[in-house]
Design an enzyme around this catalytic site. Structure first.
Site, PDB file in Angstrom:
ATOM      1  N   HIS A 172      -9.149  -2.592  -5.570  1.00 30.23           N
ATOM      2  CA  HIS A 172      -7.983  -3.041  -4.573  1.00 30.23           C
ATOM      3  C   HIS A 172      -6.834  -3.999  -5.421  1.00 30.23           C
ATOM      4  O   HIS A 172      -5.311  -3.654  -4.874  1.00 30.23           O
ATOM      5  CB  HIS A 172      -8.251  -3.639  -3.340  1.00 30.23           C
ATOM      6  CG  HIS A 172      -7.696  -3.499  -2.190  1.00 30.23           C
ATOM      7  ND1 HIS A 172      -7.083  -2.424  -1.548  1.00 30.23           N
ATOM      8  CD2 HIS A 172      -6.513  -4.638  -1.994  1.00 30.23           C
ATOM      9  CE1 HIS A 172      -6.219  -2.989  -0.812  1.00 30.23           C
ATOM     10  NE2 HIS A 172      -5.529  -4.126  -0.929  1.00 30.23           N
TER      11      HIS A 172
ATOM     12  N   HIS B  19       0.780  -1.282   0.058  1.00 33.95           N
ATOM     13  CA  HIS B  19      -0.060   0.051   0.159  1.00 33.95           C
ATOM     14  C   HIS B  19       0.975   1.210   0.030  1.00 33.95           C
ATOM     15  O   HIS B  19       0.517   2.167  -0.660  1.00 33.95           O
ATOM     16  CB  HIS B  19      -0.845   0.003   1.216  1.00 33.95           C
ATOM     17  CG  HIS B  19      -1.925  -1.177   1.330  1.00 33.95           C
ATOM     18  ND1 HIS B  19      -2.911  -1.264   2.318  1.00 33.95           N
ATOM     19  CD2 HIS B  19      -2.164  -1.963   0.404  1.00 33.95           C
ATOM     20  CE1 HIS B  19      -3.612  -2.374   1.914  1.00 33.95           C
ATOM     21  NE2 HIS B  19      -3.332  -2.790   0.758  1.00 33.95           N
TER      22      HIS B  19
ATOM     23  N   ASP C 120      -3.025  -2.635  -5.321  1.00 30.76           N
ATOM     24  CA  ASP C 120      -1.793  -3.729  -4.939  1.00 30.76           C
ATOM     25  C   ASP C 120      -0.674  -3.694  -6.077  1.00 30.76           C
ATOM     26  O   ASP C 120       0.303  -3.867  -5.873  1.00 30.76           O
ATOM     27  CB  ASP C 120      -2.341  -5.091  -4.795  1.00 30.76           C
ATOM     28  CG  ASP C 120      -2.945  -5.035  -3.117  1.00 30.76           C
ATOM     29  OD1 ASP C 120      -2.755  -3.964  -2.329  1.00 30.76           O
ATOM     30  OD2 ASP C 120      -3.602  -6.180  -2.752  1.00 30.76           O
TER      31      ASP C 120
ATOM     32  N   HIS D 294      -0.279 -11.368  -5.072  1.00 30.66           N
ATOM     33  CA  HIS D 294       1.183 -10.599  -4.784  1.00 30.66           C
ATOM     34  C   HIS D 294       2.319 -11.635  -5.247  1.00 30.66           C
ATOM     35  O   HIS D 294       3.440 -11.060  -5.695  1.00 30.66           O
ATOM     36  CB  HIS D 294       1.443 -10.516  -3.017  1.00 30.66           C
ATOM     37  CG  HIS D 294       0.476  -9.467  -2.551  1.00 30.66           C
ATOM     38  ND1 HIS D 294       0.467  -8.113  -2.764  1.00 30.66           N
ATOM     39  CD2 HIS D 294      -0.423  -9.494  -1.592  1.00 30.66           C
ATOM     40  CE1 HIS D 294      -0.478  -7.449  -2.296  1.00 30.66           C
ATOM     41  NE2 HIS D 294      -0.973  -8.273  -1.589  1.00 30.66           N
TER      42      HIS D 294
END
Length: 281
Positions: free
Chosen positions: A236, A79, A240, A263
């Protein structure tokens, strides 16, 4: 010619860390030209810099975790990195007094705003970008990421989660400071209820709350204030991705197509980008 940028003055924010539940304080300081983004654990004696680079990522399961050769670790940097990338901050020192940054409201908006409030200054050196003349591709499980040449950062993303009332979700936009603040920064983190139970069982998310996350459960999304966007989940995911891609060490100009990103694959792509930059030197 675009110039490198840093903060005009230090910016500080504090709050509760997501997993440990501890009080956390984070400070972003100005840094000289060509310094890059570097984290430092000020709670550790004689701590060393932790470069925000894909080569320093040691875990990408529930967030992006980086560490240095001394095994000094910083969890969930995505973030902060996302806000820095969107604000085109090339050089900064990020000081933390523990393992995790504050989760705040679960989005990057507080970080984006603190950078804006501190002010941004241009430096003398020319800004550096990641660009490419070839296609980069990573795949793992249900995730596929494709990066192609472009003159701007554009991300097109598909997200899909069982039990989500709006599924699948798709969003595509060119990422600028203005579009990021308007369309992405406020999108909060989320978790599926089944995963939340597992995390609680192993002693994590001690600082989690409905103030800082949305929970997907039985065809509904549960959060304290209601959704900020009908498709907040995919927004979101893009937030990311903006942060994870910045682990290549440069602002990014590319077209990115992301199918069910996470991720691990985000960092893998950033690693390919970093490798390409290193080979071109």
């Amino acid at each position: 010619m675009e110039k490198q940028r840093t903060l005009k003055q230090p910016a500080t924010i504090s709050g509760i860390a997501l997993h440990t539940g501890a009080r956390a304080r984070l400070k972003i300081l100005p840094a000289p030209e060509n310094h890059g983004i570097v984290f430092r654990r000020v709670d550790l004696p004689d701590s060393s810099p932790i470069p925000a680079l894909a080569a320093c990522v040691v875990d990408a399961r529930r967030g992006t975790t980086i560490a240095n050769a001394k095994k000094e670790v910083v969890y969930t940097v995505e973030h902060i990195m996302s806000a820095l990338h969107a604000q085109q901050i090339d050089n900064a020192e990020v000081e933390m007094d523990g393992l995790e940054p504050p989760i705040l409201d679960g989005s990057s908006l507080p970080y984006f705003q603190m950078i804006a409030d501190a002010g941004i200054v241009e430096q003398e050196a020319e800004a550096k970008y990641f660009t490419t003349d070839e296609i980069l591709y990573v795949q793992g499980g249900q995730t596929q990421l494709v990066l192609t040449p472009a003159e701007e950062l554009r991300i097109s993303c598909l997200a899909s989660f069982a039990g989500c009332p709006v599924d699948p979700q798709f969003e595509s936009l060119t990422v600028t400071a203005e579009s990021y603040e308007r369309e992405l920064a406020g999108a909060r983190t989320f978790v599926q209820y089944s995963d939340l139970q597992q995390l609680l069982a192993v002693g994590l998310v001690k600082g989690g709350s409905l103030d800082a996350a949305a929970i997907i459960h039985n065809g509904a999304i549960i959060c304290k204030e209601g959704l900020r966007f009908p498709d907040e989940i995919v927004r979101h995911k893009i937030l990311d991705l903006v942060g994870d891609l910045y682990l290549c060490g440069r602002r990014v100009k590319a077209n990115v197509i992301a199918i069910k990103p996470g991720h691990a694959r985000n960092v893998e792509l950033a690693g390919l980008m970093l490798k390409k930059l290193m080979m071109s030197r």
